[in-house]
Write a protein that holds these residues in place. Sequence first.
Motif, PDB file in Angstrom:
ATOM      1  N   GLU A  73       0.823  -1.203   0.000  1.00 44.41           N
ATOM      2  CA  GLU A  73       0.000   0.000   0.000  1.00 44.41           C
ATOM      3  C   GLU A  73       0.863   1.261   0.000  1.00 44.41           C
ATOM      4  OE1 GLU A  73      -3.297   0.346  -0.337  1.00 44.41           O
ATOM      5  OE2 GLU A  73      -3.306  -1.818  -0.706  1.00 44.41           O
ATOM      6  N   LYS A 131       2.136   2.279  -3.319  1.00 47.60           N
ATOM      7  CA  LYS A 131       1.162   2.884  -4.219  1.00 47.60           C
ATOM      8  C   LYS A 131       1.178   4.407  -4.130  1.00 47.60           C
ATOM      9  CE  LYS A 131      -2.060  -1.026  -4.107  1.00 47.60           C
ATOM     10  NZ  LYS A 131      -3.437  -1.472  -3.731  1.00 47.60           N
ATOM     11  N   ILE A 132       1.696   4.932  -3.020  1.00 48.20           N
ATOM     12  CA  ILE A 132       1.797   6.385  -2.883  1.00 48.20           C
ATOM     13  C   ILE A 132       2.890   6.878  -3.827  1.00 48.20           C
ATOM     14  CG2 ILE A 132       2.228   8.287  -1.287  1.00 48.20           C
ATOM     15  CD1 ILE A 132       1.429   6.455   0.987  1.00 48.20           C
ATOM     16  N   THR A 185       5.339  12.400  -2.893  1.00 46.61           N
ATOM     17  CA  THR A 185       4.403  12.479  -1.773  1.00 46.61           C
ATOM     18  C   THR A 185       4.831  11.553  -0.648  1.00 46.61           C
ATOM     19  OG1 THR A 185       2.561  13.067  -3.239  1.00 46.61           O
ATOM     20  CG2 THR A 185       2.003  12.135  -1.084  1.00 46.61           C
ATOM     21  N   ARG A 186       5.281  10.366  -0.990  1.00 49.74           N
ATOM     22  CA  ARG A 186       5.760   9.426   0.030  1.00 49.74           C
ATOM     23  C   ARG A 186       6.950  10.009   0.786  1.00 49.74           C
ATOM     24  NH1 ARG A 186       5.946   5.124  -3.041  1.00 49.74           N
ATOM     25  NH2 ARG A 186       8.153   5.240  -3.573  1.00 49.74           N
ATOM     26  N   TYR A 217      -0.592  15.213   2.815  1.00 49.64           N
ATOM     27  CA  TYR A 217      -0.772  14.021   1.978  1.00 49.64           C
ATOM     28  C   TYR A 217      -1.808  14.261   0.890  1.00 49.64           C
ATOM     29  CZ  TYR A 217      -2.498   9.526   0.440  1.00 49.64           C
ATOM     30  OH  TYR A 217      -2.929   8.477  -0.341  1.00 49.64           O
ATOM     31  N   ARG A 218      -2.965  14.783   1.240  1.00 46.42           N
ATOM     32  CA  ARG A 218      -4.046  14.922   0.275  1.00 46.42           C
ATOM     33  C   ARG A 218      -3.688  15.904  -0.837  1.00 46.42           C
ATOM     34  NH1 ARG A 218      -9.075  13.022   1.937  1.00 46.42           N
ATOM     35  NH2 ARG A 218     -10.179  14.663   0.797  1.00 46.42           N
ATOM     36  N   ASN A 220      -0.582  14.351  -2.857  1.00 43.31           N
ATOM     37  CA  ASN A 220      -0.986  13.159  -3.593  1.00 43.31           C
ATOM     38  C   ASN A 220      -1.840  13.522  -4.802  1.00 43.31           C
ATOM     39  OD1 ASN A 220      -1.095  10.109  -3.587  1.00 43.31           O
ATOM     40  ND2 ASN A 220      -3.279  10.552  -3.525  1.00 43.31           N
TER      41      ASN A 220
END
Length: 278
Positions: A7, A10-11, A15-16, A76-77, A80
């Motif tokens: 998971e 997938k970022i 962003t990660r 994050y939002r 991402n």
Amino acid sequence: MAEIAAELRKIPPVTRFLVFSSAGTTLPALLGLVSPWRLFFVRELVFGDMEVWRLFTSFFIGSMDINYIFELAMLYRNSNGLELQHYERRSSDYAWQLLLASVPIVLLTLPLRSFSHTRALLHALTYLSSALAPPGAITSIFGLVNIPTAYYPYALLFLDLLVGGRKYALQGIVGMVVGHLWWWGVFGRNGLGAGGGGRGSLGGWAEGLAKAPRWLRDWFGERAGENVPAGRGGGVYAYPPRPRAGETSGGAGAGAGAGAASSATGYRWGSGQRLGDS
């Protein structure tokens, strides 16, 4: 553990990195493992004693209270959504532009004697995400009030003024100025979203400067031919149904979000075909 790792992969990479840097900087300070004063930006220590790591940690040291949860979610939002939509297959450009944006943030906050640049960075990303939103997009504040996404950065600035006072709000203003220059310089005044209404390619005055150097593209494993804009909008937005012949289109629907700028994308479904039609 394998599922968690999958998971996390997938970022998108930038962003990660931002999220892990924020958590890796703030959580040790919250747990008392390191003094926050070793992480804040202090001009005399950075340029006098060469404690240059403070330039990095000052962008990721969050609030030393429950507000950090909202800051991390906001980071994050916004990031991402930007990386998946407007920087799809161009993470190197996104990383390069973040690096360039950090320079004026540091310079413009010097007169404010700011110890942290986190808020300015969050406001810059929020402004850029909102400016690139489709016209008519709606954002929800804490699930209580719906406002046009184009006005969300100003609402966030007002909340900062109420919660943290004038100096806190001034850091947000710096971030909004940098975010505006980022949007205008890279995408152009008539480039995308609420500012221009289109959703096309780059076209700002800093377009050439905004392209990542070759060594950075190679580091991300991106080929030059793939370094093209995705051409899709960003934000958590609801779209009105496509009007049929003889009907007028409705207004834009409401988006979703809680305490952070929206950053996923609405999807435009095709008109489809009825069964039996050729």
